[in-house]
Scaffold this active site. Structure first.
Site, mmCIF file in Angstrom:
data_model
loop_
_atom_site.group_PDB
_atom_site.id
_atom_site.type_symbol
_atom_site.label_atom_id
_atom_site.label_comp_id
_atom_site.label_asym_id
_atom_site.label_seq_id
_atom_site.Cartn_x
_atom_site.Cartn_y
_atom_site.Cartn_z
ATOM 1 N N ASP A 162 -9.060 -3.738 16.347
ATOM 2 C CA ASP A 162 -9.836 -2.843 17.194
ATOM 3 C C ASP A 162 -8.991 -1.624 17.567
ATOM 4 O O ASP A 162 -7.963 -1.759 18.238
ATOM 5 C CB ASP A 162 -10.260 -3.596 18.461
ATOM 6 C CG ASP A 162 -11.343 -2.885 19.245
ATOM 7 O OD1 ASP A 162 -11.586 -1.699 18.974
ATOM 8 O OD2 ASP A 162 -11.941 -3.518 20.131
ATOM 9 N N ASP A 163 -9.393 -0.444 17.133
ATOM 10 C CA ASP A 163 -8.689 0.814 17.436
ATOM 11 C C ASP A 163 -7.331 0.916 16.752
ATOM 12 O O ASP A 163 -6.468 1.674 17.210
ATOM 13 C CB ASP A 163 -8.466 0.979 18.948
ATOM 14 C CG ASP A 163 -9.723 1.357 19.716
ATOM 15 O OD1 ASP A 163 -10.807 1.361 19.112
ATOM 16 O OD2 ASP A 163 -9.616 1.640 20.920
ATOM 17 N N CYS A 211 -16.558 1.628 18.336
ATOM 18 C CA CYS A 211 -16.559 0.200 17.998
ATOM 19 C C CYS A 211 -17.885 -0.327 17.459
ATOM 20 O O CYS A 211 -17.959 -0.814 16.336
ATOM 21 C CB CYS A 211 -16.148 -0.625 19.222
ATOM 22 S SG CYS A 211 -14.447 -0.354 19.745
ATOM 23 N N ASP A 220 -11.742 -1.133 12.951
ATOM 24 C CA ASP A 220 -13.083 -0.582 13.151
ATOM 25 C C ASP A 220 -13.068 0.930 13.341
ATOM 26 O O ASP A 220 -14.062 1.611 13.094
ATOM 27 C CB ASP A 220 -13.809 -1.263 14.315
ATOM 28 C CG ASP A 220 -13.084 -1.119 15.646
ATOM 29 O OD1 ASP A 220 -11.974 -0.562 15.687
ATOM 30 O OD2 ASP A 220 -13.644 -1.588 16.663
#
Length: 510
Positions: free
Chosen positions: A64-65, A97, A332
């Site tokens: 994530d990120d 996201c 993502d």
């Protein structure tokens, strides 16, 4: 919990005990942790001899990120690169996201998933569920093809483990044999998991650290599938390194003094400055200290992700599955930290945000190879289904990457990818809510080719960056384009913006 996460020194011992020299060379050659970026090493040979099974397994690690500038601090990801193929030009449909994850699950662009933001009428889990996207997810197709499917970690923004969706019990989406999904797992501690329809709370003990819990559950899942001789598809979706970027306790003091990269775009606006950035001021000393502190936390938080990858690959080796399993690593969306004077954030059309890692190792995947073919997150679902023998669905907007994975040059490949972004409405509970100074552009659509990016904003502004000549995207050349060139770019963007299905979207991008 009695299965404590392994410190790195125990991971080293595990490498020797398993004899996993080919698969886990990173245990000895990836570089010591806490000493800066791991050095590169020559490409290693392919992992397991004997060729792939007819029905290969797939392990997909989605972070994530995570931006490219964190990979140098992840020796096991670098080892995965040496063992497999890296996509140098892999992009997301939106640097946010929920829209990005929706595209990953379904293989569709946001204009076909109906998920453009993290919440509200056009975003979040509610929109994904309401639009029937769960049925388009790759999981039901793989389950129907005889695969054991598992999902662990972060699902979609707005999802909560206790959601019942009218069923009377905590809801498990269709297609998943194993379901261990969190809601607010960003702090990594004190969270709930929906474990196959039962909500289980985790607290503050070191063993409750979420990335490690996902890693333990992953190894158990692999062990069970191996025992039952079942092919499997397992997605491991970490919350790391998303803010607050909480590291595992064992990693809290690594990399002292590390600073965020200071490339050409750091604290430098593009020229001419886009309207939505004109209020930005130069980074102050306080801003820069804060950016460095946040980057250091991000570096520390991905160490557990790196350990997760090492543990999964060790388990595959121990069970004799390494040669029959594709291991896929990605993110993502990307993340900017001071570039273009933007305080930490995402959502822009710059490569800092839309260009992310995609690394794959597995059966017949050339080792130490990279490809510049344009790939996008809409390609992952078709790829997973194709590799599993179910065939890439023609209804998906993306295409299978299998030919590229197996060394083909794919001469008929696309020449552009689409990015669709809606300016998100504010929501107090949205962990991605962006203050203006972090990069919160108006609604836009963009196309990214191998050598340029064209952006059309809803307010009428246009941007064009020649990334071949201007890789830092600092010189907006839109005003210098001929009317014919602008018209051609607009037509290509509109065609992609309205395409549906692999054939139409391939034609639009050709």
């Amino acid at each position: 919990m009695t299965d404590r996460p392994r410190p790195r020194r125990r991971a080293l011992a595990l490498c020797a005990g398993l004899g996993a020299v080919l698969l886990l060379g990173a245990c000895t050659s990836g570089g010591a942790r806490g000493e800066g970026p791991a050095p590169s090493s020559p490409a290693s040979s392919a992992a397991s001899p004997g060729g792939p099974a007819t029905r290969p397994n797939i392990v997909f690690v989605l972070t994530d990120d995570l931006s490219w500038n964190l990979v140098p601090y992840m020796p096991h990801v670098k080892e995965l690169q040496r063992d497999g193929t890296t996509f140098d030009d892999y992009f997301v449909t939106d640097s946010l996201c929920c829209p990005s994850r929706s595209s990953i699950f379904t293989g569709d662009y946001p204009h076909n998933t109906g998920v453009f933001t993290n919440n509200g009428d056009d975003g979040g889990y509610a929109a994904f569920n309401r639009n029937g996207d769960e049925k388009k997810c790759y999981a039901p197709a793989l389950q129907k093809a005889g695969y054991r499917t598992g999902f662990m970690g972060k699902y979609l923004n707005g999802y909560q483990p206790g959601n019942t969706n009218g069923t009377g019990t905590p809801y498990v989406p269709p297609g998943w044999n194993e379901w261990d999904a969190a809601g607010n797992g960003y702090p990594e501690f004190d969270y709930d998991l929906n474990e196959n329809g039962k909500v289980v709370h985790y607290g503050h003990d070191p063993s409750d650290y979420l990335t490690d819990v996902v890693g333990r559950k992953a190894r158990t899942f692999i062990d069970g599938a191996a025992t039952d001789h079942k092919p499997f598809m397992l997605e491991l979706a970490t919350f790391a390194p998303h803010a607050p970027s909480t590291p595992a306790p064992r990693d809290a003091h690594l990399y002292p003094g590390v600073q965020a990269p200071r490339g050409p775009a750091y604290d430098t606006p593009p020229t001419p400055v886009p309207a939505w950035q004109r209020g930005l001021t130069p980074l102050t000393a306080k801003d820069q200290r804060s950016i460095d502190q946040k980057f250091a936390r991000r570096v520390r938080s991905v160490q557990a992700v790196d350990d997760l990858i090492a543990g999964v690959r060790a388990e595959l080796t121990a069970k004799g599955l390494a040669g029959d399993t594709y291991v896929v690593f990605s993110s993502d969306n990307g993340f900017h930290m001071g570039e273009y004077r933007l305080r930490p954030g995402k959502q822009t059309a710059y490569d800092t945000d839309i260009k992310v890692p995609l690394v794959v190792a597995g059966p017949h995947v050339p080792a130490g190879r990279s490809t510049s073919a344009l790939a996008e997150n809409v390609d992952l679902s078709p790829t997973f289904q194709d590799l599993a023998g179910a065939g890439a669905p023609p209804t998906a907007d993306g295409r299978s990457l299998a030919p590229l994975l197996h060394g083909s040059s794919a001469p008929d490949w696309r020449r552009a990818v689409l990015v669709e972004h809606h300016h998100p409405g504010s929501a107090a509970n949205d962990p991605d809510a962006a203050p203006v100074n972090s990069g919160n552009p108006p609604t836009y659509e963009a196309i990214r080719t191998a050598d340029a990016v064209w952006v059309e904003y809803a307010d009428g502004e246009r941007e064009y960056y020649d990334v071949a000549a201007d890789p830092s995207e600092l010189h907006d050349a839109a005003a210098s384009l001929s009317p014919a060139r602008k018209s051609a770019l607009h037509a290509e963007l509109v065609a992609l913006q309205h395409c549906a299905g692999a054939a139409a979207c391939t034609k639009a991008a050709s």
